[in-house]
Design an enzyme around this catalytic site. Structure first.
Site, PDB file in Angstrom:
ATOM      1  N   PHE A 150       0.812  -1.223   0.000  1.00  7.77           N
ATOM      2  CA  PHE A 150       0.000   0.000   0.000  1.00  7.77           C
ATOM      3  C   PHE A 150       0.841   1.268   0.000  1.00  7.77           C
ATOM      4  CE2 PHE A 150       0.983  -0.021   4.528  1.00  7.77           C
ATOM      5  CZ  PHE A 150       1.111   1.336   4.798  1.00  7.77           C
ATOM      6  N   LYS A 174      -1.206  -7.142  -9.351  1.00  8.99           N
ATOM      7  CA  LYS A 174      -2.163  -7.252  -8.230  1.00  8.99           C
ATOM      8  C   LYS A 174      -1.721  -6.204  -7.208  1.00  8.99           C
ATOM      9  CE  LYS A 174      -2.961  -8.452  -4.498  1.00  8.99           C
ATOM     10  NZ  LYS A 174      -3.332  -7.455  -3.447  1.00  8.99           N
ATOM     11  N   GLU A 177      -4.972  -3.789  -2.180  1.00 11.35           N
ATOM     12  CA  GLU A 177      -6.411  -3.505  -2.216  1.00 11.35           C
ATOM     13  C   GLU A 177      -6.767  -2.234  -1.443  1.00 11.35           C
ATOM     14  OE1 GLU A 177      -4.727  -5.845  -0.741  1.00 11.35           O
ATOM     15  OE2 GLU A 177      -5.796  -6.871   0.889  1.00 11.35           O
ATOM     16  N   ARG A 178      -5.797  -1.710  -0.665  1.00 13.41           N
ATOM     17  CA  ARG A 178      -6.082  -0.474   0.084  1.00 13.41           C
ATOM     18  C   ARG A 178      -5.928   0.768  -0.788  1.00 13.41           C
ATOM     19  NH1 ARG A 178      -2.062  -1.631   5.001  1.00 13.41           N
ATOM     20  NH2 ARG A 178      -2.476  -3.841   5.155  1.00 13.41           N
ATOM     21  N   SER A 227       5.456  -6.934   3.180  1.00 14.60           N
ATOM     22  CA  SER A 227       6.026  -7.264   4.489  1.00 14.60           C
ATOM     23  C   SER A 227       6.806  -8.583   4.423  1.00 14.60           C
ATOM     24  CB  SER A 227       4.905  -7.369   5.521  1.00 14.60           C
ATOM     25  OG  SER A 227       4.010  -8.390   5.135  1.00 14.60           O
ATOM     26  N   CYS A 282       9.496   1.894   3.201  1.00 17.58           N
ATOM     27  CA  CYS A 282      10.353   0.751   3.521  1.00 17.58           C
ATOM     28  C   CYS A 282      11.786   1.209   3.771  1.00 17.58           C
ATOM     29  CB  CYS A 282      10.333  -0.251   2.387  1.00 17.58           C
ATOM     30  SG  CYS A 282      10.919   0.470   0.864  1.00 17.58           S
ATOM     31  N   GLU A 383       9.043  -4.268  13.045  1.00 20.76           N
ATOM     32  CA  GLU A 383       8.839  -3.161  12.104  1.00 20.76           C
ATOM     33  C   GLU A 383       7.526  -2.477  12.486  1.00 20.76           C
ATOM     34  OE1 GLU A 383       7.821  -4.132   8.000  1.00 20.76           O
ATOM     35  OE2 GLU A 383       8.870  -2.339   7.316  1.00 20.76           O
TER      36      GLU A 383
HETATM   37  P1  NAD Z   1       1.621  -6.616   2.983  1.00 20.90           P
HETATM   38  O1  NAD Z   1       2.667  -7.650   3.020  1.00 20.90           O
HETATM   39  O2  NAD Z   1       0.520  -6.672   3.972  1.00 20.90           O
HETATM   40  O3  NAD Z   1       0.883  -6.632   1.540  1.00 20.90           O
HETATM   41  C1  NAD Z   1       1.630  -6.668   0.347  1.00 20.90           C
HETATM   42  C2  NAD Z   1       0.797  -7.395  -0.715  1.00 20.90           C
HETATM   43  O4  NAD Z   1       0.560  -8.737  -0.279  1.00 20.90           O
HETATM   44  C3  NAD Z   1      -0.562  -6.758  -0.970  1.00 20.90           C
HETATM   45  O5  NAD Z   1      -0.810  -6.755  -2.351  1.00 20.90           O
HETATM   46  C4  NAD Z   1      -1.527  -7.669  -0.219  1.00 20.90           C
HETATM   47  O6  NAD Z   1      -2.802  -7.747  -0.826  1.00 20.90           O
HETATM   48  C5  NAD Z   1      -0.835  -9.017  -0.252  1.00 20.90           C
HETATM   49  N1  NAD Z   1      -1.115  -9.824   0.934  1.00 20.90           N
HETATM   50  C6  NAD Z   1      -1.366  -9.362   2.193  1.00 20.90           C
HETATM   51  N2  NAD Z   1      -1.578 -10.408   3.034  1.00 20.90           N
HETATM   52  C7  NAD Z   1      -1.455 -11.530   2.302  1.00 20.90           C
HETATM   53  C8  NAD Z   1      -1.546 -12.918   2.613  1.00 20.90           C
HETATM   54  N3  NAD Z   1      -1.818 -13.343   3.845  1.00 20.90           N
HETATM   55  N4  NAD Z   1      -1.343 -13.811   1.629  1.00 20.90           N
HETATM   56  C9  NAD Z   1      -1.057 -13.397   0.375  1.00 20.90           C
HETATM   57  N5  NAD Z   1      -0.969 -12.089   0.028  1.00 20.90           N
HETATM   58  C10 NAD Z   1      -1.152 -11.164   0.967  1.00 20.90           C
HETATM   59  O7  NAD Z   1       2.342  -5.189   3.020  1.00 20.90           O
HETATM   60  P2  NAD Z   1       1.697  -3.741   3.147  1.00 20.90           P
HETATM   61  O8  NAD Z   1       1.174  -3.555   4.530  1.00 20.90           O
HETATM   62  O9  NAD Z   1       0.785  -3.473   2.002  1.00 20.90           O
HETATM   63  O10 NAD Z   1       2.996  -2.834   2.939  1.00 20.90           O
HETATM   64  C11 NAD Z   1       3.897  -2.495   3.957  1.00 20.90           C
HETATM   65  C12 NAD Z   1       5.052  -3.463   4.003  1.00 20.90           C
HETATM   66  O11 NAD Z   1       5.741  -3.471   2.753  1.00 20.90           O
HETATM   67  C13 NAD Z   1       6.112  -3.065   5.039  1.00 20.90           C
HETATM   68  O12 NAD Z   1       6.551  -4.225   5.675  1.00 20.90           O
HETATM   69  C14 NAD Z   1       7.213  -2.445   4.188  1.00 20.90           C
HETATM   70  O13 NAD Z   1       8.505  -2.484   4.768  1.00 20.90           O
HETATM   71  C15 NAD Z   1       7.148  -3.301   2.978  1.00 20.90           C
HETATM   72  N6  NAD Z   1       7.749  -2.646   1.833  1.00 20.90           N
HETATM   73  C16 NAD Z   1       8.976  -3.093   1.432  1.00 20.90           C
HETATM   74  C17 NAD Z   1       9.595  -2.485   0.366  1.00 20.90           C
HETATM   75  C18 NAD Z   1      10.942  -2.941  -0.101  1.00 20.90           C
HETATM   76  O14 NAD Z   1      11.389  -2.454  -1.113  1.00 20.90           O
HETATM   77  N7  NAD Z   1      11.619  -3.852   0.576  1.00 20.90           N
HETATM   78  C19 NAD Z   1       8.972  -1.415  -0.301  1.00 20.90           C
HETATM   79  C20 NAD Z   1       7.724  -0.995   0.130  1.00 20.90           C
HETATM   80  C21 NAD Z   1       7.121  -1.622   1.196  1.00 20.90           C
END
Ligand code: NAD
Length: 499
Positions: A150, A174, A177-178, A227, A282, A383
């Site tokens: 997101f 994909k 969704e937020r 994450s 991130c 985090e």
């Molecule tokens: P998230 O992991 O909750 O979601 C990321 C994606 O995974 C979304 O598209 C979501 O729909 C999907 N998802 C969520 N739960 C899932 C599940 N149980 N099974 C399968 N798919 C699932 O992350 P977020 O809250 O949207 O974003 C924040 C996180 O992203 C933080 O941890 C941040 O550090 C990380 N991030 C990392 C980078 C990097 O370059 N390393 C860059 C941006 C964000």
């Protein structure tokens, strides 16, 4: 304007077969503004089939044709910058200025992809043996997918699809969704730029859609950013089904501040890097490692500046920091601050009770500074992904390096120093993928690649830049001979060597 975001498949808006939807919130008001469809496995299959069909022609299109689409797409991103920033700010909460910044940084990947003819040049050896030449070149993989978080609704997807599409692949995105709005507009802009239908598709959804991508036999590769637990899940799932995968995870980024640093400069930059985008980057700084006598003065300077940060609605031109993305995020962040306090850390600036006038229901947390944090406290180990800076105190550079290197994450880090020797030791010894020397958020430019180490990235390739080109292509090496009719064949049963 429709109240529901549909998928974008084969160049058209598609409702799909699911009757499940999720609310899309305006975090500054704390209210849902629209809905987004949540795809079924069947919807994902429709998008993949559309991409697979489009690959038959797109995969054979000329590099110049692909480059021209990228040039046109880049121009449309310029023309729609304000509109994109407004959508991002309204769904994510970040300030308009910050949202424009991510549009620009994402657009730079498109600019990189405009040079795809140069980037896809192969290698050639004339006469590796008598009348034999050898050359290598790279071809696209087919249908590739991107799953994004997101916190950068347009920039993180732009790390992926311009490179994938310019190298001749077709794409299924994909997004989170937020924050679905930016991807919806991007799909339309690609079409306007002349990208053939089916080359770029968007399926909105949650775990159901992600699982369908991981299981789909026609998806050749998956890029994921999010994450760490989900990155690991995606890496393992995609590997199990034989796909190429790069899965970028979470972070805990440290800024090490040496006593020889310009402490005003360091404090300015740490405040910007810790609280910008409400700490939801991130590459945000979340742990400040104060070395030796730097600590007290540094904490004072960060405290003064933390009090000055203007928190407000993203559209307020005076606001420097907006709300966090959901009520659950706000509650989680507030809880972590309490845990730090209970564990014995000192809350120097407390953002828990911040209320923004006329936005009492918004998901706001004020910038928070916590001192005397230790490595066993949850405020350090986890985090938090919010506007919280924790200060840890150590005696020496060696201790600072040991602390940073013991952390399981390895995304970004920075050192503030006026010593070249310290900087060089730090950059060589720290176990982190992206390093800033007096630069707090060292996000590599689009023509380099972005990626962390350890629990911040699973897979072999960093994202965008030269590693992105390699990730989305596979190599062929040709050994060729065009013998004269009269030439001696030299065929033999022993292993051939050059002659
Ligand atoms: P998230 O992991 O909750 O979601 C990321 C994606 O995974 C979304 O598209 C979501 O729909 C999907 N998802 C969520 N739960 C899932 C599940 N149980 N099974 C399968 N798919 C699932 O992350 P977020 O809250 O949207 O974003 C924040 C996180 O992203 C933080 O941890 C941040 O550090 C990380 N991030 C990392 C980078 C990097 O370059 N390393 C860059 C941006 C964000």
């Amino acid at each position: 304007m429709s109240t529901t975001y549909d998928h974008w498949i084969g160049g058209a808006s598609v409702a799909g077969e699911s009757d499940r939807t999720a609310d899309v919130y305006d975090p500054a008001h704390g209210t849902p503004t629209r809905q987004v469809r949540l795809a079924t496995a069947g919807d994902v299959d429709s998008a993949v089939q559309s991409a697979k069909q489009a690959f038959e022609t797109w995969g054979n299109s000329s590099v110049t044709a692909r480059s021209r689409v990228m040039f046109a797409f880049r121009q449309l991103l310029v023309e729609h910058e304000d509109e994109l920033a407004a959508i991002i700010s309204s769904e994510h909460g970040k300030t308009l200025e910050d949202a424009k910044g991510e549009v620009v940084r994402g657009r730079e990947v498109v600019e990189f992809a405009c040079g795809i003819p140069q980037l896809l040049k192969g290698e050639y050896n004339d006469q590796v043996s008598g009348s034999v030449d050898s050359f290598s070149f790279r071809q696209p993989l087919g249908v590739v997918a991107g799953i994004t978080p997101f916190n950068f609704p347009i920039m993180v997807p732009l790390w992926m699809h311009p490179v994938a599409v310019a190298t001749g692949n077709t794409f299924v995105l994909k997004p989170s969704e937020r924050v679905p709005g930016a991807s919806d507009l991007v799909a339309r802009l690609y079409q306007q730029a002349g990208l053939p239908d089916g080359v770029f598709n968007v399926v909105h959804g949650d775990k159901v859609a992600v699982d369908a991508i991981l299981e789909h036999p026609d998806v050749a590769a998956v890029s994921f950013v999010g994450s760490t637990p989900i990155a690991r899940y995606v890496h393992d799932g995609a590997s199990r089904t034989g796909k190429r995968v790069q899965a970028l995870g979470g972070a805990k980024n440290h800024a090490v501040v040496m006593p020889d640093a310009d402490l005003d400069f360091a404090a300015d930059h740490i405040v910007a890097a810790g609280y910008g985008s409400a700490g939801q980057r991130c590459m945000a700084i979340s742990a400040v490692v104060a070395v030796g006598p730097a600590a007290d003065t540094l904490v004072d300077k960060i405290r003064e500046r933390t009090h000055e940060v203007k928190v407000g609605v993203g559209t307020d031109p005076d606001a420097e920091m907006g709300p966090v993305v959901t009520k659950a995020s706000r509650d989680r962040i507030v809880d972590y601050i309490g845990q730090g306090e209970s564990a014995g850390a000192k809350v120097v600036v407390d953002g828990r009770d911040l209320v923004v006038e006329d936005h009492e229901e918004g998901f706001f947390v004020g910038p928070t500074l916590i001192d005397h944090v230790t490595t066993d406290m949850s405020v350090y180990t986890d985090e938090i992904f919010g506007p919280v800076l924790s200060v840890l105190r150590v005696a020496s550079l060696e201790d600072a390096l040991a602390l940073v290197n013991a952390n399981p994450y390895g995304n970004g880090t920075a050192v503030f120093t006026s010593s070249g020797e310290v900087a060089r030791t730090f950059q060589r010894e720290v176990q982190v993928g992206m390093i800033g020397i007096n630069v707090p958020v060292p996000v590599p430019m689009a023509f380099h690649s972005f990626g962390g180490w350890k629990d911040s990235l699973f897979g072999d390739h960093h994202i965008h830049g030269p590693e992105g080109v390699r990730f989305y292509t596979q190599a062929k090496v040709v050994t060729s001979r065009w013998p004269h009719v009269s030439e001696e064949s030299l065929a033999a049963l022993h292993f051939p060597t050059a002659h």
